[in-house]
Write a protein that holds these residues in place. Structure first.
Motif, PDB file in Angstrom:
ATOM      1  N   LYS A 167       0.804  -1.223   0.000  1.00  0.00           N
ATOM      2  CA  LYS A 167       0.000   0.000   0.000  1.00  0.00           C
ATOM      3  C   LYS A 167       0.837   1.273   0.000  1.00  0.00           C
ATOM      4  O   LYS A 167       0.283   2.371  -0.072  1.00  0.00           O
ATOM      5  CB  LYS A 167      -0.931  -0.008   1.217  1.00  0.00           C
ATOM      6  CG  LYS A 167      -1.981  -1.111   1.160  1.00  0.00           C
ATOM      7  CD  LYS A 167      -2.935  -1.035   2.344  1.00  0.00           C
ATOM      8  CE  LYS A 167      -4.009  -2.127   2.255  1.00  0.00           C
ATOM      9  NZ  LYS A 167      -4.964  -2.064   3.392  1.00  0.00           N
ATOM     10  N   VAL A 168       2.140   1.152   0.083  1.00  0.00           N
ATOM     11  CA  VAL A 168       3.004   2.332   0.133  1.00  0.00           C
ATOM     12  C   VAL A 168       3.350   2.775  -1.280  1.00  0.00           C
ATOM     13  O   VAL A 168       3.768   1.971  -2.117  1.00  0.00           O
ATOM     14  CB  VAL A 168       4.290   2.042   0.933  1.00  0.00           C
ATOM     15  CG1 VAL A 168       5.275   3.202   0.802  1.00  0.00           C
ATOM     16  CG2 VAL A 168       3.956   1.780   2.389  1.00  0.00           C
ATOM     17  N   ARG A 169       3.166   4.056  -1.541  1.00  0.00           N
ATOM     18  CA  ARG A 169       3.603   4.659  -2.790  1.00  0.00           C
ATOM     19  C   ARG A 169       4.698   5.674  -2.468  1.00  0.00           C
ATOM     20  O   ARG A 169       4.632   6.343  -1.440  1.00  0.00           O
ATOM     21  CB  ARG A 169       2.445   5.395  -3.484  1.00  0.00           C
ATOM     22  CG  ARG A 169       1.227   4.548  -3.746  1.00  0.00           C
ATOM     23  CD  ARG A 169       1.463   3.553  -4.887  1.00  0.00           C
ATOM     24  NE  ARG A 169       0.252   2.808  -5.160  1.00  0.00           N
ATOM     25  CZ  ARG A 169      -0.116   1.710  -4.520  1.00  0.00           C
ATOM     26  NH1 ARG A 169       0.661   1.233  -3.551  1.00  0.00           N
ATOM     27  NH2 ARG A 169      -1.222   1.077  -4.815  1.00  0.00           N
ATOM     28  N   PRO A 170       5.669   5.824  -3.328  1.00  0.00           N
ATOM     29  CA  PRO A 170       6.674   6.850  -3.061  1.00  0.00           C
ATOM     30  C   PRO A 170       6.036   8.229  -3.073  1.00  0.00           C
ATOM     31  O   PRO A 170       5.125   8.505  -3.871  1.00  0.00           O
ATOM     32  CB  PRO A 170       7.673   6.682  -4.209  1.00  0.00           C
ATOM     33  CG  PRO A 170       6.929   5.952  -5.280  1.00  0.00           C
ATOM     34  CD  PRO A 170       5.924   5.089  -4.584  1.00  0.00           C
ATOM     35  N   THR A 171       6.482   9.092  -2.170  1.00  0.00           N
ATOM     36  CA  THR A 171       6.025  10.475  -2.200  1.00  0.00           C
ATOM     37  C   THR A 171       6.560  11.153  -3.456  1.00  0.00           C
ATOM     38  O   THR A 171       7.437  10.616  -4.157  1.00  0.00           O
ATOM     39  CB  THR A 171       6.525  11.230  -0.971  1.00  0.00           C
ATOM     40  OG1 THR A 171       7.966  11.305  -1.045  1.00  0.00           O
ATOM     41  CG2 THR A 171       6.112  10.521   0.328  1.00  0.00           C
ATOM     42  N   ALA A 172       6.041  12.327  -3.744  1.00  0.00           N
ATOM     43  CA  ALA A 172       6.527  13.069  -4.916  1.00  0.00           C
ATOM     44  C   ALA A 172       8.026  13.321  -4.794  1.00  0.00           C
ATOM     45  O   ALA A 172       8.769  13.224  -5.788  1.00  0.00           O
ATOM     46  CB  ALA A 172       5.762  14.385  -5.037  1.00  0.00           C
ATOM     47  N   ALA A 173       8.480  13.632  -3.588  1.00  0.00           N
ATOM     48  CA  ALA A 173       9.911  13.883  -3.384  1.00  0.00           C
ATOM     49  C   ALA A 173      10.719  12.610  -3.585  1.00  0.00           C
ATOM     50  O   ALA A 173      11.813  12.643  -4.178  1.00  0.00           O
ATOM     51  CB  ALA A 173      10.140  14.447  -1.987  1.00  0.00           C
ATOM     52  N   GLU A 174      10.207  11.466  -3.110  1.00  0.00           N
ATOM     53  CA  GLU A 174      10.920  10.199  -3.283  1.00  0.00           C
ATOM     54  C   GLU A 174      10.969   9.790  -4.746  1.00  0.00           C
ATOM     55  O   GLU A 174      11.999   9.297  -5.236  1.00  0.00           O
ATOM     56  CB  GLU A 174      10.252   9.120  -2.434  1.00  0.00           C
ATOM     57  CG  GLU A 174      10.485   9.302  -0.936  1.00  0.00           C
ATOM     58  CD  GLU A 174       9.576   8.450  -0.078  1.00  0.00           C
ATOM     59  OE1 GLU A 174       9.900   8.241   1.105  1.00  0.00           O
ATOM     60  OE2 GLU A 174       8.513   7.990  -0.588  1.00  0.00           O
ATOM     61  N   GLN A 175       9.854   9.987  -5.458  1.00  0.00           N
ATOM     62  CA  GLN A 175       9.837   9.667  -6.882  1.00  0.00           C
ATOM     63  C   GLN A 175      10.856  10.531  -7.631  1.00  0.00           C
ATOM     64  O   GLN A 175      11.625  10.032  -8.465  1.00  0.00           O
ATOM     65  CB  GLN A 175       8.442   9.883  -7.466  1.00  0.00           C
ATOM     66  CG  GLN A 175       8.330   9.579  -8.958  1.00  0.00           C
ATOM     67  CD  GLN A 175       8.454   8.099  -9.286  1.00  0.00           C
ATOM     68  OE1 GLN A 175       7.929   7.262  -8.569  1.00  0.00           O
ATOM     69  NE2 GLN A 175       9.159   7.781 -10.362  1.00  0.00           N
ATOM     70  N   SER A 176      10.883  11.797  -7.325  1.00  0.00           N
ATOM     71  CA  SER A 176      11.838  12.696  -7.984  1.00  0.00           C
ATOM     72  C   SER A 176      13.267  12.295  -7.664  1.00  0.00           C
ATOM     73  O   SER A 176      14.157  12.369  -8.521  1.00  0.00           O
ATOM     74  CB  SER A 176      11.580  14.138  -7.541  1.00  0.00           C
ATOM     75  OG  SER A 176      10.322  14.596  -8.000  1.00  0.00           O
ATOM     76  N   ALA A 177      13.485  11.866  -6.421  1.00  0.00           N
ATOM     77  CA  ALA A 177      14.837  11.455  -6.025  1.00  0.00           C
ATOM     78  C   ALA A 177      15.262  10.194  -6.774  1.00  0.00           C
ATOM     79  O   ALA A 177      16.441  10.052  -7.147  1.00  0.00           O
ATOM     80  CB  ALA A 177      14.895  11.241  -4.517  1.00  0.00           C
ATOM     81  N   MET A 178      14.337   9.247  -6.976  1.00  0.00           N
ATOM     82  CA  MET A 178      14.675   8.053  -7.754  1.00  0.00           C
ATOM     83  C   MET A 178      15.026   8.427  -9.188  1.00  0.00           C
ATOM     84  O   MET A 178      15.988   7.910  -9.773  1.00  0.00           O
ATOM     85  CB  MET A 178      13.510   7.057  -7.737  1.00  0.00           C
ATOM     86  CG  MET A 178      13.429   6.219  -6.484  1.00  0.00           C
ATOM     87  SD  MET A 178      12.282   4.823  -6.629  1.00  0.00           S
ATOM     88  CE  MET A 178      10.710   5.654  -6.420  1.00  0.00           C
ATOM     89  N   GLU A 179      14.253   9.337  -9.750  1.00  0.00           N
ATOM     90  CA  GLU A 179      14.524   9.765 -11.121  1.00  0.00           C
ATOM     91  C   GLU A 179      15.868  10.483 -11.203  1.00  0.00           C
ATOM     92  O   GLU A 179      16.641  10.285 -12.158  1.00  0.00           O
ATOM     93  CB  GLU A 179      13.386  10.660 -11.614  1.00  0.00           C
ATOM     94  CG  GLU A 179      12.072   9.907 -11.758  1.00  0.00           C
ATOM     95  CD  GLU A 179      10.872  10.825 -11.978  1.00  0.00           C
ATOM     96  OE1 GLU A 179      11.082  11.982 -12.421  1.00  0.00           O
ATOM     97  OE2 GLU A 179       9.736  10.401 -11.706  1.00  0.00           O
ATOM     98  N   ALA A 180      16.171  11.295 -10.204  1.00  0.00           N
ATOM     99  CA  ALA A 180      17.459  11.988 -10.192  1.00  0.00           C
ATOM    100  C   ALA A 180      18.615  10.995 -10.069  1.00  0.00           C
ATOM    101  O   ALA A 180      19.663  11.152 -10.707  1.00  0.00           O
ATOM    102  CB  ALA A 180      17.494  12.991  -9.038  1.00  0.00           C
TER     103      ALA A 180
END
Length: 580
Positions: A171-184
């Motif tokens: 049920k956990v989704r990455p936060t917007a900041a976590e998603q951006s960090a993965m992309e970075a």
């Protein structure tokens, strides 16, 4: 012109698939500086090798390994180098050690890849990198034997940024900041020269450790939006996705396969695990080639990965990853404590469940689940050696094969050793897959499953099969094309500077004696790994087949003996994507 090394009178293959010829090669520094039909001037050259009757080929490329841990502790990677592998890919199956912390790395690699967890933790502890660029710099400080190229693991960055517990909750989704960090993190790795990203959706790859034990890899919890955004970066930058679909889900297989298609968007270079002639699904082999052709006709750039030899595995007791694919097998492997595990294996309700799952006839699977096709090769009870578990059951009054197996596991534990062949058992389909342009040759899993398999010499075994077919008058590939498939073809697709042997190319090469491409290639030996507390691992020993291996112009191995330079001074280098 003077040379550091001359290799004379060998049958030279340039790695492009062009016709081979008898040539004389001159090496200076790390380069091939002469390829001549006429003998070279040997004046001043202290190292002249007569390769008469032998093949001189580019060093082979292994596109699928799990050397991420071993390279940190024993960077010579001798078990691959000795068989002519001069370029190795790290970061397969969503697993890498670029961002993850030591304990989490142990949990990610320990059970999935059967690398002892404590040694994974030790290898990663104290490393001083915090980014992909720093990771590359750290590798280049090691006395690398072969060249290294790398994927960034999706499970690596997901764990590092969400934490292992959150990264493995449905049920956990990455936060917007976590998603951006993965992309970075992915952008940064591609900037550092990584060839792409690896992902995984296969649900029988399980975590080790205590906190998240038996959950699947973090990459399997990523939803479509997360995967699409990471894939968009790979599309944009023309880099590669290596992935494993959930084989029980047609939707997963279709989504990963057709993600490569380039209609109305940029194509995604995609390589999936794996093309195999499975005993458990004998008709699957018929659709892999057509599926690859269809995706590529739709504008994709898609390849299956394939091990071009029979996939024979060994096991100590029940410790084998194939048991992870069904519930009762996974339940046993969940229990690290031997007393608890034995109690479970003796429980009749558990055995009923195991028998039911073993006897199930339908559904996608990797293991054929046939204990009549599983031979005991070592056991304290000599009377069962050489028999299958099914035969043992018959001899014990008609026991179900599952009960015969579990009885022996409870009695002897890991001292019970057995083997079976999972796939690639039919030579005619091996030939077809090996020649299929939608298939890449590799998938050795070198550096992992140390007690279960040894495919370090898969390239030599493949060349033997091609050579024998040619001699028998039933060729399915030319030798030149076969060499190309394991060298230049792979290097070109992954965009790395390897796999060629022409004037000006880096002098990564192997001298092969075809007279010794014999049955010794099919045998296994055991060799202790000092870095893993002398754990005995399966290896290949066919020393007469490889006369010499050069990496960067340096002789590193030949006739079964390592050169002093191997593992003491860097001969390989980190190969950056697009660096040719």
């Amino acid at each position: 012109m003077s040379y550091d090394t001359i290799i004379k009178s060998g049958r030279w293959f340039d790695g492009t698939g062009a016709p081979s010829a008898i040539r004389h090669l001159g090496l200076r520094g790390d380069r091939v500086v002469a390829v001549s039909a006429q003998p070279l001037d040997e004046t001043g050259c202290d190292n002249v090798i007569d390769a008469t009757g032998k093949w001189v080929t580019p060093g082979m490329v292994d596109i699928h390994t799990h050397y991420d841990v071993e390279v940190l502790k024993a960077p010579a990677l001798t078990e691959s180098v000795r068989h002519g592998i001069t370029t190795i890919m790290l970061g397969s199956c969503s697993l890498s050690t670029v961002h993850v912390q030591p304990t989490d790395a142990g949990d990610l690699f320990g059970r999935v890849e059967a690398i002892p967890r404590q040694h994974v933790i030790e290898a990663v502890t104290g490393q001083n990198w915090g980014s992909a660029r720093e990771y590359v710099a750290a590798l280049e400080e090691l006395p690398l034997g072969p060249n290294i190229a790398a994927m960034l693991g999706h499970s690596d960055i997901r764990t590092a940024l969400l934490g292992l517990d959150r990264a493995t909750r449905k049920k956990v989704r990455p936060t917007a900041a976590e998603q951006s960090a993965m992309e970075a993190a992915l952008h940064e790795a591609l900037d550092a020269g990584f060839v792409g990203m690896s992902a995984q959706q296969l649900l029988f790859d399980k975590l080790d450790g205590d906190v998240c034990r038996s959950r699947t890899l973090p990459s399997t919890y990523a939803r479509a939006k997360e995967r699409r955004r990471l894939n968009a970066i790979l599309r944009q930058r023309d880099r590669i996705l290596q992935a494993g679909p959930d084989i029980t889900s047609p939707r997963s297989i279709a989504a990963m396969t057709f993600s490569s298609a380039g209609l109305f968007r940029r194509k995604l270079k995609t390589t999936l695990l794996s093309a195999a002639d499975l005993k458990a699904n004998p008709f699957l082999v018929y659709i892999m080639g057509p599926l690859a052709r269809l995706v590529n006709a739709l504008g994709g750039d898609f390849r299956w990965q394939h091990l071009p030899v029979p996939f024979e595995v060994y096991a100590d007791g029940i410790d084998l990853v194939i048991f992870e694919e069904f519930g009762s097998g996974a339940a046993a492997l969940h229990l690290a404590d031997q007393v608890q595990r034995n109690a479970l294996l003796q429980d009749e309700s558990y055995r009923r469940r195991f028998r039911k799952e073993y006897d199930a006839k339908f559904g996608m699977r990797v293991w054929h689940r046939d204990f009549f096709d599983a031979e005991i090769v070592d056991c304290p009870d000599d009377s069962v050696i050489g028999k299958t578990f099914g035969q043992v059951g018959v001899s014990r009054g008609g026991l179900h094969p599952v009960d015969a197996f579990l009885d022996l596991v409870v009695e002897h534990g890991t001292k019970l050793r057995w083997r079976t062949t999972i796939s690639n058992h039919r030579p005619e389909f091996l030939d077809k897959l090996s020649a299929n342009p939608g298939v890449q040759l590799g998938f050795s899993d070198a550096g992992a499953h140390l007690r279960n398999m040894a495919f370090y010499n898969f390239g030599l075994r493949f060349l033997r099969r091609v050579h024998r077919a040619e001699q028998a008058g039933r060729p399915f590939l030319t030798l030149e094309h076969a060499v190309h498939r394991m060298t230049g073809e792979l290097a070109d697709w992954y965009g790395i500077d390897a796999g060629r042997l022409r004037e000006g190319d880096r002098a990564d090469l192997v001298i092969i004696d075809p007279a010794h491409l014999d049955e010794s290639l099919d045998t296994y030996a055991e060799q202790v790994v000092p870095e893993y507390d002398n754990l005995s691992r399966m290896v290949n020993r066919n020393d007469a087949a490889v006369s010499a291996v050069f990496i960067g112009g340096e002789f590193v191995f030949g006739d079964g003996v390592s050169a002093p330079v191997l593992g003491t001074r860097r001969t390989g280098r980190f190969l950056r994507a697009g660096g040719r």
